[in-house]
Design a protein around this motif. Structure first.
Motif, PDB file in Angstrom:
ATOM      1  N   ASP A   3       0.855  -1.186   0.000  1.00 35.62           N
ATOM      2  CA  ASP A   3       0.000   0.000   0.000  1.00 35.62           C
ATOM      3  C   ASP A   3       0.890   1.235   0.000  1.00 35.62           C
ATOM      4  OD1 ASP A   3      -1.951   1.904   0.273  1.00 35.62           O
ATOM      5  OD2 ASP A   3      -2.331   1.525   2.404  1.00 35.62           O
ATOM      6  N   ASP A   4       1.026   1.897  -1.167  1.00 33.65           N
ATOM      7  CA  ASP A   4       1.864   3.090  -1.307  1.00 33.65           C
ATOM      8  C   ASP A   4       3.293   2.841  -0.813  1.00 33.65           C
ATOM      9  OD1 ASP A   4      -0.169   4.592  -2.440  1.00 33.65           O
ATOM     10  OD2 ASP A   4      -0.903   5.282  -0.496  1.00 33.65           O
ATOM     11  N   GLY A   5       3.836   1.694  -1.162  1.00 37.28           N
ATOM     12  CA  GLY A   5       5.212   1.403  -0.796  1.00 37.28           C
ATOM     13  C   GLY A   5       5.364   0.664   0.518  1.00 37.28           C
ATOM     14  N   ASP A   6       4.374   0.775   1.390  1.00 35.68           N
ATOM     15  CA  ASP A   6       4.409   0.035   2.652  1.00 35.68           C
ATOM     16  C   ASP A   6       3.846  -1.361   2.407  1.00 35.68           C
ATOM     17  OD1 ASP A   6       5.402   2.249   3.982  1.00 35.68           O
ATOM     18  OD2 ASP A   6       3.394   3.013   4.435  1.00 35.68           O
ATOM     19  N   ARG A   7       4.676  -2.351   2.630  1.00 30.28           N
ATOM     20  CA  ARG A   7       4.227  -3.697   2.335  1.00 30.28           C
ATOM     21  C   ARG A   7       4.139  -4.522   3.616  1.00 30.28           C
ATOM     22  NH1 ARG A   7       9.303  -6.945  -0.516  1.00 30.28           N
ATOM     23  NH2 ARG A   7      10.607  -7.129   1.355  1.00 30.28           N
ATOM     24  N   SER A   8       3.249  -5.499   3.574  1.00 28.91           N
ATOM     25  CA  SER A   8       3.107  -6.442   4.679  1.00 28.91           C
ATOM     26  C   SER A   8       2.954  -7.839   4.095  1.00 28.91           C
ATOM     27  CB  SER A   8       1.890  -6.087   5.544  1.00 28.91           C
ATOM     28  OG  SER A   8       0.697  -6.107   4.763  1.00 28.91           O
ATOM     29  N   VAL A   9       3.328  -8.822   4.886  1.00 29.37           N
ATOM     30  CA  VAL A   9       3.218 -10.209   4.426  1.00 29.37           C
ATOM     31  C   VAL A   9       1.759 -10.641   4.508  1.00 29.37           C
ATOM     32  CG1 VAL A   9       3.890 -12.584   4.851  1.00 29.37           C
ATOM     33  CG2 VAL A   9       5.566 -10.767   5.125  1.00 29.37           C
ATOM     34  N   ALA A  10       1.210 -11.005   3.360  1.00 34.68           N
ATOM     35  CA  ALA A  10      -0.174 -11.471   3.311  1.00 34.68           C
ATOM     36  C   ALA A  10      -0.263 -12.990   3.423  1.00 34.68           C
ATOM     37  CB  ALA A  10      -0.837 -11.012   2.013  1.00 34.68           C
ATOM     38  N   LEU A  11       0.769 -13.680   2.940  1.00 34.00           N
ATOM     39  CA  LEU A  11       0.767 -15.142   2.947  1.00 34.00           C
ATOM     40  C   LEU A  11       2.194 -15.629   2.737  1.00 34.00           C
ATOM     41  CD1 LEU A  11      -0.747 -17.915   2.793  1.00 34.00           C
ATOM     42  CD2 LEU A  11      -1.001 -17.509   0.343  1.00 34.00           C
ATOM     43  N   GLU A  12       2.560 -16.664   3.472  1.00 39.69           N
ATOM     44  CA  GLU A  12       3.877 -17.267   3.285  1.00 39.69           C
ATOM     45  C   GLU A  12       3.738 -18.779   3.260  1.00 39.69           C
ATOM     46  OE1 GLU A  12       7.871 -15.643   4.746  1.00 39.69           O
ATOM     47  OE2 GLU A  12       7.412 -17.213   6.232  1.00 39.69           O
ATOM     48  N   CYS A  13       4.397 -19.382   2.299  1.00 38.75           N
ATOM     49  CA  CYS A  13       4.298 -20.830   2.118  1.00 38.75           C
ATOM     50  C   CYS A  13       5.699 -21.375   1.829  1.00 38.75           C
ATOM     51  CB  CYS A  13       3.352 -21.140   0.958  1.00 38.75           C
ATOM     52  SG  CYS A  13       2.656 -22.807   0.958  1.00 38.75           S
ATOM     53  N   ALA A  14       6.087 -22.447   2.530  1.00 44.19           N
ATOM     54  CA  ALA A  14       7.447 -22.976   2.381  1.00 44.19           C
ATOM     55  C   ALA A  14       7.424 -24.496   2.282  1.00 44.19           C
ATOM     56  CB  ALA A  14       8.321 -22.531   3.555  1.00 44.19           C
ATOM     57  N   ILE A  15       8.368 -25.009   1.526  1.00 46.41           N
ATOM     58  CA  ILE A  15       8.580 -26.452   1.398  1.00 46.41           C
ATOM     59  C   ILE A  15      10.028 -26.748   1.752  1.00 46.41           C
ATOM     60  CG2 ILE A  15       8.770 -28.385  -0.228  1.00 46.41           C
ATOM     61  CD1 ILE A  15       6.421 -27.309  -1.743  1.00 46.41           C
ATOM     62  N   ASP A  16      10.224 -27.667   2.679  1.00 47.93           N
ATOM     63  CA  ASP A  16      11.568 -28.108   3.051  1.00 47.93           C
ATOM     64  C   ASP A  16      11.923 -29.373   2.280  1.00 47.93           C
ATOM     65  OD1 ASP A  16      12.299 -26.149   5.026  1.00 47.93           O
ATOM     66  OD2 ASP A  16      10.796 -27.035   6.348  1.00 47.93           O
ATOM     67  N   ILE A  17      13.036 -29.320   1.593  1.00 45.68           N
ATOM     68  CA  ILE A  17      13.533 -30.482   0.862  1.00 45.68           C
ATOM     69  C   ILE A  17      14.577 -31.165   1.739  1.00 45.68           C
ATOM     70  CG2 ILE A  17      14.683 -31.293  -1.218  1.00 45.68           C
ATOM     71  CD1 ILE A  17      13.693 -28.737  -2.614  1.00 45.68           C
ATOM     72  N   PRO A  18      14.302 -32.352   2.230  1.00 44.79           N
ATOM     73  CA  PRO A  18      15.250 -33.018   3.137  1.00 44.79           C
ATOM     74  C   PRO A  18      16.466 -33.570   2.401  1.00 44.79           C
ATOM     75  CG  PRO A  18      13.374 -34.442   2.710  1.00 44.79           C
ATOM     76  CD  PRO A  18      13.067 -33.128   2.042  1.00 44.79           C
ATOM     77  N   THR A  19      17.535 -33.806   3.166  1.00 45.36           N
ATOM     78  CA  THR A  19      18.735 -34.401   2.591  1.00 45.36           C
ATOM     79  C   THR A  19      18.444 -35.818   2.111  1.00 45.36           C
ATOM     80  OG1 THR A  19      20.083 -33.114   4.121  1.00 45.36           O
ATOM     81  CG2 THR A  19      21.144 -34.975   3.034  1.00 45.36           C
ATOM     82  N   ASP A  20      18.997 -36.162   0.949  1.00 47.51           N
ATOM     83  CA  ASP A  20      18.792 -37.489   0.369  1.00 47.51           C
ATOM     84  C   ASP A  20      17.312 -37.847   0.270  1.00 47.51           C
ATOM     85  OD1 ASP A  20      21.528 -37.898   0.113  1.00 47.51           O
ATOM     86  OD2 ASP A  20      21.696 -38.690   2.155  1.00 47.51           O
ATOM     87  N   SER A  21      16.510 -36.842  -0.074  1.00 45.78           N
ATOM     88  CA  SER A  21      15.081 -37.095  -0.209  1.00 45.78           C
ATOM     89  C   SER A  21      14.809 -37.907  -1.468  1.00 45.78           C
ATOM     90  CB  SER A  21      14.315 -35.764  -0.296  1.00 45.78           C
ATOM     91  OG  SER A  21      14.717 -35.048  -1.449  1.00 45.78           O
TER      92      SER A  21
END
Length: 206
Positions: free
Chosen positions: A141-159
């Motif tokens: 909003d006019d340069g001021d931003r806020s996080v609306a949604l965050e989504c993450a996937i962790d890729i495990p070692t030797d997956s």
């Protein structure tokens, strides 16, 4: 003993005519009532259909669904497909998509439901190292931003090389003129064969 005159048991022609008239009136009344009920039902159904069509139209105007164009895992602003005919992508009248800035501009205000479906898949032999893929949706909003949604996937070692998916949702208050955009970040080995696959984002007014 009183005798009964057989002629007295016979109905008078006038009585038979009256009965026929009454029966005919009842039949006509029944048909009239039935027709009125059918007409009333049709009118009610038509009103309900009209309301549903208006509701569907309003919903279509107040929502957008974008398909991800970005596939390589790196730190970058997500690019999307927004044109009709590109899969299930569409942008309602209350939004516009800026292809240069990769931002969804809002023309309405209110509380909006956001959803994001992330998918990553292995496309080669370099998929054994751990990593984290994050898509952050910002509401600016006019340069001021806020996080609306965050989504993450962790890729495990030797997956395993099976695709990994995750769905994320949120509610956010949006003002007219706000800009919605998403940023991709990846922490892990630079040379990886994991990629984004069929990632999509949507928003609609609640």
């Amino acid at each position: 003993m009183t005798s009964i005159n057989p002629e007295s048991l016979q109905k008078h022609p006038h009585s038979r005519g009256l009965e026929k008239c009454l029966v005919g009136s009842v039949i006509i009344l029944f048909i009239t009532v039935a027709a009125a009920c059918v007409c009333f039902f049709i009118v009610i159904q038509g009103m309900q259909l009209d309301r549903e069509q208006k509701k569907d139209l309003a919903f279509g105007q107040n929502c957008a669904h974008l398909l991800g164009n970005t596939v390589l895992l790196k730190n970058v602003t997500m690019e999307w497909s927004s044109s009709k005919g590109m899969g299930q992508a569409f942008v309602g009248d209350q939004f516009s998509y800026d292809n240069d800035l990769h931002m969804l501009n809002t023309k309405a205000q209110g509380v909006f439901y956001l959803y994001l479906q992330m998918n990553v898949r292995c496309t080669g032999p370099r998929c054994k190292a751990a990593g984290r893929v994050t898509i952050t949706v910002f509401n600016s909003d006019d340069g001021d931003r806020s996080v609306a949604l965050e989504c993450a996937i962790d890729i495990p070692t030797d997956s395993s090389t099976k695709p990994i998916s995750k769905n994320c949702v949120s509610l956010v208050s949006v003002l007219e003129g706000n800009k919605i955009y998403a940023h991709l970040t990846f922490s892990g080995e630079r040379d990886t064969d994991w990629q984004l696959d069929n990632t999509d984002f949507g928003i609609f007014l609640v």
